[in-house]
Enzyme design. Structure first.
Site, short mmCIF file in Angstrom:
data_model
loop_
_atom_site.label_atom_id
_atom_site.label_comp_id
_atom_site.label_asym_id
_atom_site.label_seq_id
_atom_site.Cartn_x
_atom_site.Cartn_y
_atom_site.Cartn_z
N GLU A 49 -14.68 -5.64 3.11
CA GLU A 49 -13.84 -5.67 4.32
C GLU A 49 -14.67 -5.86 5.59
O GLU A 49 -15.68 -5.18 5.79
CB GLU A 49 -13.06 -4.36 4.42
N ASN A 53 -9.89 -7.03 8.25
CA ASN A 53 -9.05 -5.95 8.76
C ASN A 53 -8.74 -6.20 10.24
O ASN A 53 -9.65 -6.29 11.06
CB ASN A 53 -9.75 -4.59 8.58
N LYS A 62 0.65 4.86 1.26
CA LYS A 62 -0.15 5.58 2.28
C LYS A 62 0.78 6.58 2.97
O LYS A 62 1.69 6.20 3.68
CB LYS A 62 -0.69 4.53 3.25
N LYS A 83 -8.18 2.74 -2.75
CA LYS A 83 -8.39 2.63 -1.31
C LYS A 83 -9.02 3.92 -0.80
O LYS A 83 -8.41 4.99 -0.81
CB LYS A 83 -7.03 2.40 -0.64
N GLU A 115 -5.54 -7.90 6.41
CA GLU A 115 -5.18 -6.49 6.29
C GLU A 115 -4.77 -5.88 7.62
O GLU A 115 -5.38 -6.15 8.66
CB GLU A 115 -6.39 -5.66 5.82
N SER A 116 -3.74 -5.05 7.57
CA SER A 116 -3.35 -4.13 8.65
C SER A 116 -2.53 -4.77 9.78
O SER A 116 -2.80 -5.88 10.22
CB SER A 116 -4.57 -3.48 9.32
N GLU A 152 0.81 -1.23 0.00
CA GLU A 152 0.00 0.00 0.00
C GLU A 152 0.84 1.27 0.00
O GLU A 152 1.82 1.39 0.73
CB GLU A 152 -0.90 -0.01 1.23
O1 LIG Z 1 -4.89 3.08 8.92
C1 LIG Z 1 -5.73 3.74 9.56
O2 LIG Z 1 -5.45 4.48 10.52
C2 LIG Z 1 -7.17 3.72 9.13
C3 LIG Z 1 -8.10 4.47 9.84
C4 LIG Z 1 -9.42 4.49 9.46
C5 LIG Z 1 -9.84 3.79 8.36
C6 LIG Z 1 -8.93 3.03 7.64
C7 LIG Z 1 -7.60 2.99 8.02
N1 LIG Z 1 -6.68 2.26 7.32
C8 LIG Z 1 -6.96 1.61 6.11
C9 LIG Z 1 -6.34 0.30 5.98
O3 LIG Z 1 -7.05 -0.63 5.72
C10 LIG Z 1 -4.86 0.17 6.09
O4 LIG Z 1 -4.29 1.27 5.49
C11 LIG Z 1 -4.28 -1.06 5.44
O5 LIG Z 1 -4.90 -2.23 5.84
C12 LIG Z 1 -2.77 -1.16 5.77
O6 LIG Z 1 -2.59 -1.19 7.16
P1 LIG Z 1 -1.14 -1.01 7.82
O7 LIG Z 1 -0.24 -2.05 7.23
O8 LIG Z 1 -1.34 -1.24 9.28
O9 LIG Z 1 -0.68 0.35 7.47
#
Ligand SMILES: O=C(O)c1ccccc1NCC(=O)[C@H](O)[C@H](O)COP(=O)(O)O
Length: 292
Positions: free
Chosen positions: A193, A215, A84, A144, A245-246, A82
């Site tokens: 999601e 997520n 970001k 996204k 995810e995340s 991603e």
């Molecule tokens: O990342 C956030 O803070 C967030 C807050 C509110 C809505 C969505 C958010 N993130 C979107 C995502 O799904 C993440 O960017 C993506 O899964 C990657 O996560 P990470 O590897 O932890 O940056």
């Protein structure tokens, strides 16, 4: 639906973002940014290919490979990398990062697909970023955003994305169903999601879901627990692509999600903070090899 309930207690962060999105005026693109991708590569197909290659690599190791040399599985790794720049939970991550050079670095490192933040206010991205990345890379691009209105899907299509994200917690039943259909009718794939068991059940009651994303981040509180994907992904029926995810800060956790059946792992912050995404990917592959 958690995000829209507005119950007493701590503020629901997602609800505030959903409200802002609903109030936003439809964004338009300059002529030069639209219509940038004649063929949209399929996210579903790319993740399936990458997952099969990862499995074949595991079988080769089990059949006598030493695991000391780590060859590329050849079809990309089941990672959605991603772009970001900042996030509501982390604040600034890489505020001046160039979206295209990041995405190209991810593609070179072997990501099966890239995800690009289209939202400016909360994530420092833009639809123009998505368009520029879609022009530059060959892999599928995920648009996204917190999608709540059909015009956002039109925009995703215009900028050349292969898929859009639909967050179950952000959408009432009818709207979720109609946005899913709207995207499908326009040739866009969707990542539906979920974060809870109930949301997974809501997703599974829909027709035409091809990718489920679990997520690990609770978007109401921003708490992250990578055990969420380990628990929910195995419940996603065969035939649907499973995306974790995340919160994947270390390569070992990516291998753990693959082991739990993830067909893809979405990684944002860890890659944006890394000088060398290839090293992260290779670390995940080595961790996977150690589990053989
Ligand atoms: O990342 C956030 O803070 C967030 C807050 C509110 C809505 C969505 C958010 N993130 C979107 C995502 O799904 C993440 O960017 C993506 O899964 C990657 O996560 P990470 O590897 O932890 O940056």
């Amino acid at each position: 639906m958690r995000a829209l309930e507005g119950a007493a207690g701590p503020p629901d962060r997602l609800a505030a973002m959903v409200q802002a999105k609903r109030a936003a005026r439809p964004a338009t693109l300059q002529e030069s940014q639209a219509g940038t991708r004649p063929v949209r590569p399929s996210l579903v197909a790319a993740l399936r290919r990458a997952r099969q290659a990862l499995q074949a690599y595991r079988q080769a190791l089990e059949a006598g490979g030493t695991g000391t040399a780590v060859p590329s599985p050849g079809a990309g790794l089941p990672i959605v990398a991603e772009v970001k720049r900042r996030s509501p939970s982390a604040g600034d991550i890489a505020p001046s990062a160039d979206a295209v050079s990041r995405a190209l670095a991810y593609q070179r490192a072997g990501a099966a697909a890239v995800s690009v933040l289209a939202d400016e206010a909360f994530f420092g991205g833009s639809p123009a970023d998505v368009a520029a990345v879609a022009r530059a890379v060959a892999v599928p691009v995920l648009f996204k955003d917190i999608v709540v209105e059909p015009w956002q899907i039109d925009l995703a299509r215009q900028v050349g994305a292969s898929a859009v994200l639909l967050i179950v917690a952000a959408l009432e039943e009818d709207r979720l169903r109609s946005l899913l259909r709207y995207a499908r009718d326009r040739g866009l794939e969707t990542v539906v999601e979920v974060h809870t068991q109930r949301e997974l059940e809501r997703a599974m009651a829909l027709d035409g879901v091809s990718v489920v994303g679990v997520n690990n981040r609770d978007l109401a509180t921003f708490e992250v627990d990578t055990r969420t994907a380990l628990r929910l992904l195995p419940q996603v029926p065969e035939g649907i692509v499973r995306l974790a995810e995340s919160g994947y800060a270390a390569p070992d956790a990516v291998a753990e999600a693959w082991e739990a059946g993830a067909d893809g792992v979405l990684v944002g912050e860890a890659l944006m903070r890394s000088e060398d995404p290839g090293a992260f990917f290779e670390g995940a592959l080595r961790a996977w090899a150690r589990r053989a």
